[in-house]
Write a protein that holds these residues in place. Structure first.
Motif, mmCIF file in Angstrom:
data_model
loop_
_atom_site.group_PDB
_atom_site.id
_atom_site.type_symbol
_atom_site.label_atom_id
_atom_site.label_comp_id
_atom_site.label_asym_id
_atom_site.label_seq_id
_atom_site.Cartn_x
_atom_site.Cartn_y
_atom_site.Cartn_z
ATOM 1 N N ARG A 175 6.107 3.319 2.360
ATOM 2 C CA ARG A 175 7.161 2.661 3.129
ATOM 3 C C ARG A 175 8.048 1.891 2.150
ATOM 4 O O ARG A 175 7.601 0.929 1.527
ATOM 5 C CB ARG A 175 6.561 1.705 4.166
ATOM 6 N N ASP A 176 9.283 2.320 2.033
ATOM 7 C CA ASP A 176 10.158 1.756 1.013
ATOM 8 C C ASP A 176 11.071 0.645 1.508
ATOM 9 O O ASP A 176 11.996 0.237 0.803
ATOM 10 C CB ASP A 176 10.991 2.868 0.372
ATOM 11 N N SER A 177 10.812 0.147 2.698
ATOM 12 C CA SER A 177 11.594 -0.996 3.185
ATOM 13 C C SER A 177 10.740 -1.814 4.146
ATOM 14 O O SER A 177 9.794 -1.308 4.750
ATOM 15 C CB SER A 177 12.868 -0.517 3.895
ATOM 16 N N GLY A 178 11.098 -3.079 4.261
ATOM 17 C CA GLY A 178 10.409 -3.966 5.195
ATOM 18 C C GLY A 178 9.107 -4.497 4.635
ATOM 19 O O GLY A 178 8.515 -3.935 3.720
ATOM 20 N N SER A 179 8.666 -5.626 5.189
ATOM 21 C CA SER A 179 7.383 -6.191 4.793
ATOM 22 C C SER A 179 6.262 -5.449 5.514
ATOM 23 O O SER A 179 6.476 -4.820 6.547
ATOM 24 C CB SER A 179 7.332 -7.686 5.128
ATOM 25 N N ILE A 180 5.078 -5.514 4.960
ATOM 26 C CA ILE A 180 3.928 -4.793 5.507
ATOM 27 C C ILE A 180 2.817 -5.789 5.788
ATOM 28 O O ILE A 180 2.524 -6.661 4.964
ATOM 29 C CB ILE A 180 3.447 -3.717 4.521
ATOM 30 N N GLU A 181 2.192 -5.655 6.929
ATOM 31 C CA GLU A 181 1.084 -6.543 7.283
ATOM 32 C C GLU A 181 -0.224 -5.966 6.759
ATOM 33 O O GLU A 181 -0.575 -4.825 7.056
ATOM 34 C CB GLU A 181 0.998 -6.721 8.793
ATOM 35 N N TYR A 182 -0.924 -6.746 5.985
ATOM 36 C CA TYR A 182 -2.218 -6.326 5.463
ATOM 37 C C TYR A 182 -3.333 -7.041 6.222
ATOM 38 O O TYR A 182 -3.094 -8.042 6.895
ATOM 39 C CB TYR A 182 -2.299 -6.587 3.959
ATOM 40 N N THR A 183 -4.531 -6.533 6.085
ATOM 41 C CA THR A 183 -5.630 -7.031 6.921
ATOM 42 C C THR A 183 -6.683 -7.791 6.138
ATOM 43 O O THR A 183 -7.706 -8.187 6.707
ATOM 44 C CB THR A 183 -6.301 -5.854 7.652
#
Length: 285
Positions: free
Chosen positions: A90-98
């Motif tokens: 995913r090359d845009s936006g923040s990502i939620e990690y667990t």
């Protein structure tokens, strides 16, 4: 006595036949030779990686990490949980990690360069990019604000990074980097633990155990994204999240070990147990 035309034709045909037979033999020898070369290349390719792994490991063994920082006893047990996010770019936006800090998950399509081993508090690469490095078999040493405020411990971590310099030996796939805790969770990322202590408690709960108590608190974490939950050396981890009944076995695993302080001894043991070869993309830099 002069040769008749029929005799000339017979002699010519015989000569052509012999030439054809010689050509066929040469072609057969060439085919056999090519097959032999291909077979040698296949055998060589199959043998190269184990030999290269042995050589890389031998060179890694010569690196004196154990003398840097605290003894391995400052670290708790390894914990292993199912991982997700393989090949999820995913090359845009923040990502939620667990997990806190992250071990696995979706990530940017281009990883950070292997040359960089140590990241200071204010110059870390983008988190989502670094998780891609994790997929390639890197070991991360994360440190929090408490460590950042201790100049001696920062020097120890930077010293560890200098010991692991280089890009020719993939055993040196390593990065030391800060973990900002609550500052990492933006927007809707409310499930993240706000610090490493809470992160350890969350992961321990997944394994069905209580979080271990570390004298001095939890301020460092060693992480690795593995394809096999069995370590390369030593006993199997004790704290492993079970697979729920009816669910398929995970295709990869997150391995994490929390510590109260930087420990070169613990890091070396961790990297020997969870080498870059135990990852979903070991041969990618």
């Amino acid at each position: 006595m002069a040769k008749t035309p029929s005799n000339d034709r017979a002699a010519k045909a015989k000569k052509q036949l012999k030439a054809h037979q010689r050509a066929e033999r040469r072609g057969s020898f060439m085919i056999v030779g090519v097959c032999a070369v291909v077979a040698l290349l296949i055998v060589g390719a199959a043998a190269y990686r184990p030999v290269a792994n042995w050589w890389d490991l031998r060179k890694f063994d010569d690196i004196d990490l154990a003398s840097i920082g605290a003894p391995a006893t400052v670290c708790g047990p390894e914990m292993v949980i199912p991982a997700t996010g393989e090949q999820d770019h995913r090359d845009s936006g923040s990502i939620e990690y667990t997990t806190s800090p992250p071990i696995f998950g979706p990530h940017r399509s281009v990883p950070a360069a292997m040359e960089r081993k140590f990241y200071g508090w204010d110059d870390r690469s983008e988190l989502e990019q670094l998780v891609h490095n994790s997929e390639h078999g890197y070991t991360f040493l994360w440190y929090d604000q408490t460590v950042e405020d201790n100049s001696d411990e920062v020097d120890e971590i930077e010293g560890i990074g200098k010991k692991l310099q280089g890009t020719d030996n993939f055993r040196l796939k390593f990065k030391a980097l800060p973990w900002y805790g609550a500052e990492e969770a933006e927007g809707d990322q409310t499930e993240w633990a706000t610090d490493m202590q809470a992160g350890m408690e969350q992961i321990a709960e997944l394994t069905g155990n209580e979080a271990p108590e570390l004298e001095g608190g939890v301020h460092v974490a060693l992480t690795h994204w593995a394809i096999d939950p069995e370590p390369a050396v030593g006993d199997a981890p004790e704290l492993v999240a079970p697979t729920a009944e009816g669910e398929e076995e995970p295709t990869s695993y997150g391995v994490i070990q929390y510590c109260s302080a930087p420990s070169g001894e613990a890091l070396k043991e961790f990297m020997l147990r969870w080498p870059y070869t135990n990852s979903t993309e070991p041969n990618a830099m």
